[in-house]
Design a protein around this motif. Structure first.
Motif: not given
Length: 195
Positions: A111-117, A154-160, A163-171
């Motif tokens: 499960x931790x493969x699909x999560x971030x810290x 923090x947009x974490x990819x469903x496949x875990x 490296x494909x994680x993104x910071x998404x900011x709406x202003x």
């Protein structure tokens, strides 16, 4: 008749009460933290205080509302292999658990493969710094004087794949109008800007 000693004692007691009241009223006021590196570092500290330094997340978003301040929303667990997570929100400096979530993961995976810290790779301080950078870009390119945070995630990819994680900011402009979206890689490199 009061002696100078008793007056000093009363003043010391008054000062101690004043300081204690100030500390209690200012402590953990995450709803009023600014959308910048220091403010988001404080929010990250609050998350670690609530869930621990080693908590695992699948979702993390911070939105801003002018009337109530920052609202932090997370899906989090302290024990990923339990497959149990909680959906929590922090609004007006009060934590509320909204629901319990049971995960399903593909056979043969953890499960931790699909999560971030929250650590050196993924940091709210970095997200806050990118909000500041995005605001300055809007001021320069779009002539928007006071852009404010709508939501940052923090947009974490469903496949875990971290490296494909993104910071998404709406202003958006302080008094309403077009929302501008910024997408960044973990290293702070701008992927794209939408509006």
């Amino acid at each position: 008749m009061e002696t100078p000693k008793s007056t000093l004692k009363y003043l010391s007691l008054f000062f101690a009460i004043l300081v204690a009241t100030k500390l209690l009223s200012c402590g953990d006021a995450t709803s009023k933290e600014p959308a910048n590196e220091a403010g988001f570092k404080t929010i990250e500290a609050e998350l670690k205080n609530k869930f621990g330094d080693n908590a695992y997340y699948t979702d993390l978003a911070i939105s801003y509302d002018i009337s109530i301040g920052n609202v932090v929303m997370v899906i989090v667990t302290k024990n990923p292999e339990s497959l149990q997570m909680g959906q929590w929100s922090l609004s007006q400096d009060s934590w509320t658990q909204n629901s319990d979530i049971t995960l399903e993961v593909p056979k043969g995976t953890k499960a931790s493969d699909f999560m971030f810290q929250l650590n050196d790779k993924i940091s709210l301080a970095k997200l806050g710094a990118l909000i500041e950078k995005s605001g300055k870009q809007l001021q320069k390119e779009k002539n928007i004087d006071h852009p404010i945070l709508s939501i940052a995630t923090v947009k974490f990819p469903k496949n875990g794949d971290i490296s494909k994680t993104e910071y998404v900011i709406n202003l958006k402009p302080e008094h309403g109008g077009t929302t501008y979206s910024f997408y960044y890689k973990l290293n702070g490199e701008l992927i794209k800007m939408d509006f």
